[in-house]
Design a protein around this motif. Structure first.
Motif, PDB file in Angstrom:
ATOM      1  N   GLY A 139       5.353   9.486 -16.100  1.00  0.00           N
ATOM      2  CA  GLY A 139       4.960  10.822 -15.691  1.00  0.00           C
ATOM      3  C   GLY A 139       4.384  11.617 -16.843  1.00  0.00           C
ATOM      4  O   GLY A 139       4.980  11.687 -17.922  1.00  0.00           O
ATOM      5  N   ALA A 140       3.217  12.236 -16.611  1.00  0.00           N
ATOM      6  CA  ALA A 140       2.526  12.987 -17.665  1.00  0.00           C
ATOM      7  C   ALA A 140       2.486  14.475 -17.374  1.00  0.00           C
ATOM      8  O   ALA A 140       1.540  15.165 -17.741  1.00  0.00           O
ATOM      9  N   GLU A 165       1.117   7.474 -16.019  1.00  0.00           N
ATOM     10  CA  GLU A 165       0.933   8.510 -15.006  1.00  0.00           C
ATOM     11  C   GLU A 165       0.246   7.912 -13.779  1.00  0.00           C
ATOM     12  O   GLU A 165      -0.745   7.199 -13.908  1.00  0.00           O
ATOM     13  N   ASP A 197       9.088  11.723 -13.734  1.00  0.00           N
ATOM     14  CA  ASP A 197       8.185  11.613 -12.592  1.00  0.00           C
ATOM     15  C   ASP A 197       8.495  12.577 -11.462  1.00  0.00           C
ATOM     16  O   ASP A 197       8.212  12.310 -10.300  1.00  0.00           O
TER      17      ASP A 197
END
Length: 371
Positions: free
Chosen positions: A15-16, A38, A159
């Motif tokens: 997750g970004a 991501e 995330d």
């Protein structure tokens, strides 16, 4: 852990968003080998503005990125809560953190762009949708759509509220509907009916509805955010202009005029969700941060701040502990009591009479100064 040991760690961040980017920055500064995965093919944040608290800005200063964030934000001295028609209820300075006294108001898109912009080239890998994660003790195995696998000594699940990492390893509880809708957009200061006169956040409350005006002076804009009771839990409901006007009826006529002038195609409408507190945030080599660990309602304005603090606390724990496993336990022991309390406070459906109990709420009870 010794820095020489941390430098040998292979860390995969899933997750970004705010939490993932913050964790990646903090961990990479320790010398660890960090990769961010991501699922989106491009990064973009819709919505409106948020406030980065003094303690958060201190983290950025420690990471050497304070000026990068400050360049795309406006410093605010205080926030104010008013009735629907503009009578004052509360006016509070932001809680200071050392010499840092101002909260910086920033657009969500500018914020994520700035965070990702300070990560090394090649660290973020787009188009990686996680399908499974398996903790194998001293390392974990990630499997992404398309069959790619990644092995890491430490996996950071960043995330979000619908976290695959949380679902696979820490329980199947899903998001919880709050019974509210949020309407968010950004307008020109010129279209704000003269209501934005400085750089300070103002909230107007009445009949279960809250309207936030958050100045973004550096953009010449203001973030308009209305949160209102609504039983429709559709994740992205379709809302007509008349529905929004009915929501803000009875508020200061200038606020009604702002709503009347909105382009509904530019308004981000979302049902508001959070999650129940998660009992355990970590296994031997996997840990949750940000919304994946403690998604909370936005009434305290603490979601992004908490995610940033998670990243810093995780890096701090690695330095203090003797092993990654001990570090994850220390991280949870440090952060979970704070975020549990913020989740609880943020869920309270506060009215004018309840504000003194649940606002400002920036400092959980456990952190309140002794008299």
């Amino acid at each position: 852990m010794q820095l020489s040991d941390i430098k040998n760690l292979r860390i995969a961040v899933v997750g970004a968003g705010y939490g993932g980017a913050a964790a990646a920055k903090a961990l990479s500064l320790l010398g660890a080998r960090v990769d961010v995965y991501e699922q989106a093919s491009r990064i973009g944040e819709v919505g409106a503005g948020i406030g980065l608290r003094p303690a958060t800005m201190n983290r950025f200063r420690a990471w050497g990125i304070f000026d990068t964030i400050a360049e795309v934000s406006s410093p605010s001295d205080y926030f104010e809560i008013l009735t629907a028609t503009g009578d004052p209820i509360m006016k509070e300075a932001w809680p200071a953190a050392g010499e840092q006294t101002r909260t910086h108001l920033i657009h969500r898109g500018d914020f994520i762009d700035a965070l990702l912009g300070v990560l090394p080239d090649g660290m973020v890998h787009l188009g990686h949708r996680l399908e499974s994660v398996r903790d194998e003790g001293d390392r974990s195995l990630l499997t992404f759509a398309g069959g790619r696998t990644v092995e890491a000594d430490l996996v950071v699940g960043a995330d979000g509220i619908k976290s695959v990492v949380r679902h696979r390893l820490f329980g199947g509880k899903g998001p919880v509907f709050s019974g509210e809708h949020a309407y968010r957009t950004v307008i020109s200061v010129d279209d704000a009916q003269g209501m934005v006169v400085d750089d300070n956040l103002r909230m107007y409350i009445g009949r279960g509805t809250k309207i936030y005006l958050l100045p973004l002076r550096h953009r010449g804009q203001v973030s308009f955010d209305a949160t209102a009771l609504n039983p429709d839990g559709t994740w992205a409901p379709r809302v007509a202009k008349d529905d929004l006007l009915a929501t803000v009826a009875g508020f200061d006529e200038r606020l009604v005029d702002i709503a009347r002038g909105l382009d509904m195609d530019a308004v981000n409408v979302r049902a508001v969700y959070d999650i129940d507190p998660v009992d355990t945030w970590h296994s031997d080599s996997v840990v949750l941060v940000g919304d994946a660990a403690h998604s909370m309602l936005h009434h305290q304005g603490q979601g992004a701040n908490s995610a940033i603090e998670d990243g810093g606390a995780l890096a701090d724990a690695l330095l203090r502990a003797d092993s990654p496993k001990e570090a994850l336990a220390l991280y949870q022991a440090t952060r979970k009591p704070v975020t549990d309390e913020l989740q609880r406070i943020s869920r309270q459906g506060w009215t004018e009479e309840e504000i003194s109990d649940v606002f400002p709420g920036q400092k959980p009870t456990a952190e309140a100064p002794k008299e």
